[in-house]
Design a protein around this motif. Structure first.
Motif, short mmCIF file in Angstrom:
data_model
loop_
_atom_site.label_atom_id
_atom_site.label_comp_id
_atom_site.label_asym_id
_atom_site.label_seq_id
_atom_site.Cartn_x
_atom_site.Cartn_y
_atom_site.Cartn_z
N TYR A 1 0.85 -1.18 0.00
CA TYR A 1 0.00 0.00 0.00
C TYR A 1 0.89 1.24 0.00
N LYS B 1 -3.52 1.82 5.37
CA LYS B 1 -3.01 0.46 5.51
C LYS B 1 -1.49 0.39 5.33
N ASP C 1 5.07 3.90 1.87
CA ASP C 1 4.37 2.66 1.52
C ASP C 1 4.56 1.63 2.62
#
Length: 152
Positions: A86, A109, A138
């Motif tokens: 993500y 997330k 990320d």
């Protein structure tokens, strides 16, 4: 309600219950109104169901189909071992706190728990070093890397 109207209501209930009981005990023994009163053979039933669009399987065919479906599901589980990454663009404004950043990252997330993230920031002593700006983070990044990117 008056006592007379209560007695009338109770009497009506008793009469209704009596009628229902009489129909139940003395009524017809089997359901009426079925389409056919004749007994169909097994082949006739299969033909009738097939003509209506149903698919008929034997017990063995059904078990084979279930086993095949389970094996396909098992293959799919083993093939999808790739980890989903993500990525999010995080905009930190002036006055934001580490818990605000943690909640935003949790909603995206990127991290699992905002409270743990905030505690890690506090433990490293960087809670006051939040830099306003726009950052790309990320879920592959470690918590330390995210903290070093966003905090001084």
């Amino acid at each position: 309600m008056t006592s007379k109207s209560m007695r009338s209501f109770a009497g009506g209930l008793i009469v209704a219950a009596g009628l229902c009981g009489a129909v139940y005990f003395f009524g017809p023994g089997e359901a009426t109104g079925t389409q056919t009163s004749e007994k169909l053979s097994e082949d006739d039933m299969k033909d009738l169901l097939s003509s209506e669009g149903y698919v008929i399987h034997s017990e063995k065919e059904w078990e084979d189909q279930i086993a095949e479906t389970k094996s396909i599901k098992d293959k799919a589980k083993t093939e999808t071992t790739e980890k989903v990454v993500y990525r999010t663009v995080l905009k930190v404004s002036k006055g934001s706190t580490s818990i605000d950043v943690g909640k935003t990252l949790q909603r995206a997330k990127v991290i699992k728990n905002a409270k743990d993230f905030s505690d890690e920031v506090e433990k490293k002593g960087k809670a006051n070093g939040l830099r306003p700006g726009t950052y790309v983070v990320d879920s592959k990044m470690t918590t330390e890397k995210i903290i070093s990117t966003i905090f001084k």
